[in-house]
Design an enzyme around this catalytic site. Structure first.
Site, PDB file in Angstrom:
ATOM      1  N   CYS A  61       0.826  -1.205   0.000  1.00  0.00           N
ATOM      2  CA  CYS A  61       0.000   0.000   0.000  1.00  0.00           C
ATOM      3  C   CYS A  61       0.866   1.264   0.000  1.00  0.00           C
ATOM      4  O   CYS A  61       2.033   1.228   0.401  1.00  0.00           O
ATOM      5  CB  CYS A  61      -0.873   0.017   1.244  1.00  0.00           C
ATOM      6  SG  CYS A  61      -1.987  -1.388   1.392  1.00  0.00           S
ATOM      7  N   GLU A  63       0.583   3.687   2.028  1.00  0.00           N
ATOM      8  CA  GLU A  63       0.964   4.023   3.412  1.00  0.00           C
ATOM      9  C   GLU A  63       2.260   3.314   3.794  1.00  0.00           C
ATOM     10  O   GLU A  63       3.100   3.878   4.510  1.00  0.00           O
ATOM     11  CB  GLU A  63      -0.129   3.614   4.401  1.00  0.00           C
ATOM     12  CG  GLU A  63      -1.430   4.377   4.238  1.00  0.00           C
ATOM     13  CD  GLU A  63      -2.440   3.638   3.384  1.00  0.00           C
ATOM     14  OE1 GLU A  63      -2.040   3.043   2.367  1.00  0.00           O
ATOM     15  OE2 GLU A  63      -3.630   3.660   3.734  1.00  0.00           O
ATOM     16  N   CYS A  99      -6.234   0.346   5.036  1.00  0.00           N
ATOM     17  CA  CYS A  99      -6.637  -1.049   5.211  1.00  0.00           C
ATOM     18  C   CYS A  99      -6.162  -1.537   6.591  1.00  0.00           C
ATOM     19  O   CYS A  99      -5.417  -0.855   7.294  1.00  0.00           O
ATOM     20  CB  CYS A  99      -6.054  -1.919   4.101  1.00  0.00           C
ATOM     21  SG  CYS A  99      -4.297  -2.264   4.269  1.00  0.00           S
ATOM     22  N   CYS A 102      -2.340  -1.605   7.126  1.00  0.00           N
ATOM     23  CA  CYS A 102      -1.741  -0.276   7.322  1.00  0.00           C
ATOM     24  C   CYS A 102      -2.060   0.282   8.704  1.00  0.00           C
ATOM     25  O   CYS A 102      -1.215   0.919   9.328  1.00  0.00           O
ATOM     26  CB  CYS A 102      -2.187   0.671   6.221  1.00  0.00           C
ATOM     27  SG  CYS A 102      -1.429   0.244   4.634  1.00  0.00           S
TER      28      CYS A 102
HETATM   29 ZN   LIG Z   1      -2.989  -0.710   3.348  1.00  0.00          ZN
END
Ligand SMILES: [Zn+2]
Length: 143
Positions: A61, A63, A99, A102
């Protein structure tokens, strides 16, 4: 869950997340760069990252990339963080909540990140602690 309205600084951070999406476009990889993340640390530094869509479970991701850049630069306390998704079909940006992985990554990076502000929409933000009400108490901080 307690939510807070966005400030000028929050809106500027959203623009930083959009900025990194645009900056990553020349790599032209599938599912890469559709989500940009930006965070500001307790020291006021901004780090950005985009999602990487590599196959075989090795992608990550936006992040992750932003947090990795922060850690690589010697910091771990996140004042606030945001992720923005660029919807290619509708040609528009949308702020999205992090998510579960993260959220956990923010948490494990520092216990102080319980108080990180997480921007979850174009008008609202919450504290990380409110996104993880029954989280375990693990961090990887050295004592
Ligand atoms: Zn994530």
């Amino acid at each position: 869950m307690k939510t807070y309205n966005l400030t000028k600084e929050d809106k500027e951070l959203i623009e930083k997340a959009k900025e990194i999406i645009v900056k990553s476009k020349p790599v032209n990889l599938i599912d890469t760069g559709d989500v940009g993340a930006a965070l500001i640390t307790s020291k006021g530094n901004i780090f950005q990252g985009v999602c990487i869509g590599h196959y075989c479970g090795i992608g990550s991701c936006g992040e992750y990339q932003a947090i990795g850049a922060m850690i690589s630069n010697g910091e771990k306390i996140i004042k606030k963080i945001v992720a923005v998704w660029y919807d290619e079909k509708r040609k528009r940006y949308e702020v999205i909540p992090p998510c579960g992985k993260c959220r956990e990554m923010i948490h494990q990076t520092s216990k102080k990140n319980w108080d990180s502000e997480v921007i979850i929409s174009s008008s609202k933000k919450v504290k990380l602690r409110d996104l993880m009400p029954y989280a375990w108490d693990g961090t990887i901080e050295r004592k």
